[in-house]
Design a protein around this motif. Structure first.
Motif, PDB file in Angstrom:
ATOM      1  N   PHE A 131       9.673  28.925  -1.654  1.00 19.62           N
ATOM      2  CA  PHE A 131      10.047  27.565  -1.276  1.00 19.62           C
ATOM      3  C   PHE A 131       9.540  26.621  -2.355  1.00 19.62           C
ATOM      4  O   PHE A 131       8.375  26.707  -2.777  1.00 19.62           O
ATOM      5  CB  PHE A 131       9.447  27.174   0.073  1.00 19.62           C
ATOM      6  CG  PHE A 131       9.901  25.828   0.568  1.00 19.62           C
ATOM      7  CD1 PHE A 131      11.151  25.669   1.141  1.00 19.62           C
ATOM      8  CD2 PHE A 131       9.083  24.712   0.443  1.00 19.62           C
ATOM      9  CE1 PHE A 131      11.583  24.415   1.590  1.00 19.62           C
ATOM     10  CE2 PHE A 131       9.492  23.465   0.885  1.00 19.62           C
ATOM     11  CZ  PHE A 131      10.748  23.319   1.464  1.00 19.62           C
ATOM     12  N   LEU A 132      10.404  25.725  -2.810  1.00 21.11           N
ATOM     13  CA  LEU A 132      10.074  24.798  -3.892  1.00 21.11           C
ATOM     14  C   LEU A 132       9.910  23.388  -3.341  1.00 21.11           C
ATOM     15  O   LEU A 132      10.718  22.927  -2.531  1.00 21.11           O
ATOM     16  CB  LEU A 132      11.182  24.802  -4.943  1.00 21.11           C
ATOM     17  CG  LEU A 132      11.621  26.166  -5.475  1.00 21.11           C
ATOM     18  CD1 LEU A 132      12.814  25.996  -6.413  1.00 21.11           C
ATOM     19  CD2 LEU A 132      10.478  26.865  -6.186  1.00 21.11           C
ATOM     20  N   THR A 133       8.894  22.705  -3.806  1.00 21.30           N
ATOM     21  CA  THR A 133       8.665  21.349  -3.349  1.00 21.30           C
ATOM     22  C   THR A 133       7.798  20.622  -4.368  1.00 21.30           C
ATOM     23  O   THR A 133       7.377  21.199  -5.373  1.00 21.30           O
ATOM     24  CB  THR A 133       7.986  21.341  -1.962  1.00 21.30           C
ATOM     25  OG1 THR A 133       7.876  19.998  -1.478  1.00 21.30           O
ATOM     26  CG2 THR A 133       6.592  21.964  -2.026  1.00 21.30           C
ATOM     27  N   SER A 134       7.544  19.357  -4.099  1.00 22.50           N
ATOM     28  CA  SER A 134       6.545  18.613  -4.860  1.00 22.50           C
ATOM     29  C   SER A 134       5.521  18.117  -3.846  1.00 22.50           C
ATOM     30  O   SER A 134       5.450  18.623  -2.722  1.00 22.50           O
ATOM     31  CB  SER A 134       7.181  17.458  -5.624  1.00 22.50           C
ATOM     32  OG  SER A 134       6.224  16.826  -6.460  1.00 22.50           O
ATOM     33  N   CYS A 135       4.737  17.152  -4.223  1.00 19.01           N
ATOM     34  CA  CYS A 135       3.835  16.517  -3.266  1.00 19.01           C
ATOM     35  C   CYS A 135       3.906  15.015  -3.511  1.00 19.01           C
ATOM     36  O   CYS A 135       4.305  14.566  -4.584  1.00 19.01           O
ATOM     37  CB  CYS A 135       2.408  17.036  -3.406  1.00 19.01           C
ATOM     38  SG  CYS A 135       1.662  16.763  -5.028  1.00 19.01           S
ATOM     39  N   ASN A 136       3.539  14.245  -2.496  1.00 15.60           N
ATOM     40  CA  ASN A 136       3.525  12.797  -2.663  1.00 15.60           C
ATOM     41  C   ASN A 136       2.296  12.326  -3.411  1.00 15.60           C
ATOM     42  O   ASN A 136       2.303  11.281  -4.061  1.00 15.60           O
ATOM     43  CB  ASN A 136       3.602  12.097  -1.312  1.00 15.60           C
ATOM     44  CG  ASN A 136       4.905  12.354  -0.588  1.00 15.60           C
ATOM     45  OD1 ASN A 136       4.906  12.675   0.594  1.00 15.60           O
ATOM     46  ND2 ASN A 136       6.026  12.232  -1.277  1.00 15.60           N
ATOM     47  N   ALA A 137       1.237  13.141  -3.332  1.00 18.33           N
ATOM     48  CA  ALA A 137       0.005  12.829  -4.071  1.00 18.33           C
ATOM     49  C   ALA A 137      -0.889  14.058  -4.053  1.00 18.33           C
ATOM     50  O   ALA A 137      -0.792  14.904  -3.153  1.00 18.33           O
ATOM     51  CB  ALA A 137      -0.720  11.641  -3.445  1.00 18.33           C
ATOM     52  N   ILE A 138      -1.766  14.154  -5.058  1.00 16.85           N
ATOM     53  CA  ILE A 138      -2.745  15.236  -5.118  1.00 16.85           C
ATOM     54  C   ILE A 138      -4.050  14.668  -5.675  1.00 16.85           C
ATOM     55  O   ILE A 138      -4.046  13.882  -6.619  1.00 16.85           O
ATOM     56  CB  ILE A 138      -2.241  16.419  -5.978  1.00 16.85           C
ATOM     57  CG1 ILE A 138      -3.261  17.557  -6.005  1.00 16.85           C
ATOM     58  CG2 ILE A 138      -1.862  15.971  -7.384  1.00 16.85           C
ATOM     59  CD1 ILE A 138      -2.738  18.832  -6.627  1.00 16.85           C
ATOM     60  N   THR A 139      -5.136  15.039  -5.044  1.00 17.32           N
ATOM     61  CA  THR A 139      -6.427  14.515  -5.489  1.00 17.32           C
ATOM     62  C   THR A 139      -6.962  15.304  -6.680  1.00 17.32           C
ATOM     63  O   THR A 139      -6.533  16.427  -6.933  1.00 17.32           O
ATOM     64  CB  THR A 139      -7.475  14.571  -4.358  1.00 17.32           C
ATOM     65  OG1 THR A 139      -7.765  15.942  -4.055  1.00 17.32           O
ATOM     66  CG2 THR A 139      -6.961  13.868  -3.106  1.00 17.32           C
ATOM     67  N   GLU A 140      -7.921  14.719  -7.361  1.00 16.29           N
ATOM     68  CA  GLU A 140      -8.526  15.382  -8.513  1.00 16.29           C
ATOM     69  C   GLU A 140      -9.228  16.678  -8.129  1.00 16.29           C
ATOM     70  O   GLU A 140      -9.419  17.552  -8.975  1.00 16.29           O
ATOM     71  CB  GLU A 140      -9.502  14.424  -9.208  1.00 16.29           C
ATOM     72  CG  GLU A 140      -8.804  13.240  -9.868  1.00 16.29           C
ATOM     73  CD  GLU A 140      -9.774  12.286 -10.541  1.00 16.29           C
ATOM     74  OE1 GLU A 140     -11.003  12.554 -10.475  1.00 16.29           O
ATOM     75  OE2 GLU A 140      -9.323  11.283 -11.124  1.00 16.29           O
ATOM     76  N   ASP A 141      -9.599  16.805  -6.857  1.00 13.58           N
ATOM     77  CA  ASP A 141     -10.243  18.046  -6.432  1.00 13.58           C
ATOM     78  C   ASP A 141      -9.291  18.967  -5.660  1.00 13.58           C
ATOM     79  O   ASP A 141      -9.722  19.895  -4.985  1.00 13.58           O
ATOM     80  CB  ASP A 141     -11.520  17.788  -5.642  1.00 13.58           C
ATOM     81  CG  ASP A 141     -11.274  17.027  -4.351  1.00 13.58           C
ATOM     82  OD1 ASP A 141     -10.150  16.535  -4.126  1.00 13.58           O
ATOM     83  OD2 ASP A 141     -12.219  16.948  -3.532  1.00 13.58           O
ATOM     84  N   GLY A 142      -7.974  18.703  -5.761  1.00  8.34           N
ATOM     85  CA  GLY A 142      -6.992  19.684  -5.319  1.00  8.34           C
ATOM     86  C   GLY A 142      -6.428  19.591  -3.926  1.00  8.34           C
ATOM     87  O   GLY A 142      -5.780  20.524  -3.452  1.00  8.34           O
ATOM     88  N   ILE A 143      -6.611  18.481  -3.239  1.00  9.65           N
ATOM     89  CA  ILE A 143      -6.011  18.298  -1.919  1.00  9.65           C
ATOM     90  C   ILE A 143      -4.651  17.624  -2.088  1.00  9.65           C
ATOM     91  O   ILE A 143      -4.548  16.577  -2.727  1.00  9.65           O
ATOM     92  CB  ILE A 143      -6.900  17.435  -1.004  1.00  9.65           C
ATOM     93  CG1 ILE A 143      -8.235  18.124  -0.768  1.00  9.65           C
ATOM     94  CG2 ILE A 143      -6.205  17.158   0.329  1.00  9.65           C
ATOM     95  CD1 ILE A 143      -9.226  17.273   0.015  1.00  9.65           C
TER      96      ILE A 143
END
Length: 206
Positions: free
Chosen positions: A93-105
């Motif tokens: 499954f392919l997707t993106s994210c709306n945001a990602i934190t510097e520590d990977g969340i």
């Protein structure tokens, strides 16, 4: 140079969260890397990601030797719904994210919920492609970015009658057309390596 060093740190943080991270300079490299991770013959589905589309990956899959689950090719709403549900049984499954934190969340907001549901459970593998423009410091920053930047742009893109479509910022509305129905924070992958995150040193998506 900052992104290069930050991405290296983020890959280590993602590994600690049972996710595998990669870093490339361009969207073309992201496409080639993603293709190298998906064996020919695999079933592949995707959500409505402008980032993934911008890489050219979807066209490559449609033209290649894959079983693509392409809901955009559906001729009826019923067929679109069926394909969306078939994605839960996909190999990838392919997707993106709306945001990602510097520590990977990773933080995602969804309307129908098919995208966040597939990230959580179902497909054997999830490949997340995200531009470094979506990297923020904290989980609170990630949620703010998702609600006040990504969601209003998507509401405008779809021509929805929501307050954020008019003002450009979240009103915490209960509009029937809201795209902020489901909120997902992915902080750990229960299955090691199921989620792969490709960081791209470009501004991609919203």
């Amino acid at each position: 140079m900052r992104n290069d060093k930050l991405a290296k740190s983020m890959i280590n943080k993602l590994a600690a969260r049972n996710m595998e991270g990669f870093y490339v300079q361009t969207k073309e490299e992201a496409k080639e890397l993603a293709l190298s991770l998906i064996p020919e013959g695999s079933s592949v589905g995707w959500g409505g990601s402008m980032t993934v589309k911008a890489t050219g990956l979807l066209d490559a899959l449609i033209e290649g030797k894959y079983k693509e689950l392409n809901r955009d090719a559906a001729k009826t709403p019923e067929e679109k719904d069926r394909i969306s549900k078939e994605c839960f049984f996909a190999d990838y499954f392919l997707t993106s994210c709306n945001a990602i934190t510097e520590d990977g969340i990773m933080v995602n907001i969804d309307g129908n919920g098919n995208r966040v549901a597939a990230i959580v459970y179902g497909p054997s593998h999830v490949i997340v492609i995200t531009g470094m423009n979506k990297v923020v410091r904290t989980e609170e920053d990630a949620l703010s970015r998702a609600r006040n930047e990504a969601a209003p742009i998507n509401a405008q893109r779809f021509g929805l009658s929501t307050p954020c479509s008019t003002t450009g910022e979240c009103a915490n509305c209960l509009s029937p057309e809201t795209v902020c129905c489901q909120f997902l924070a992915t902080r750990y992958s229960k299955h090691k390596g199921r989620i792969k995150v490709i960081l791209v040193n470009e501004d991609l998506g919203f």
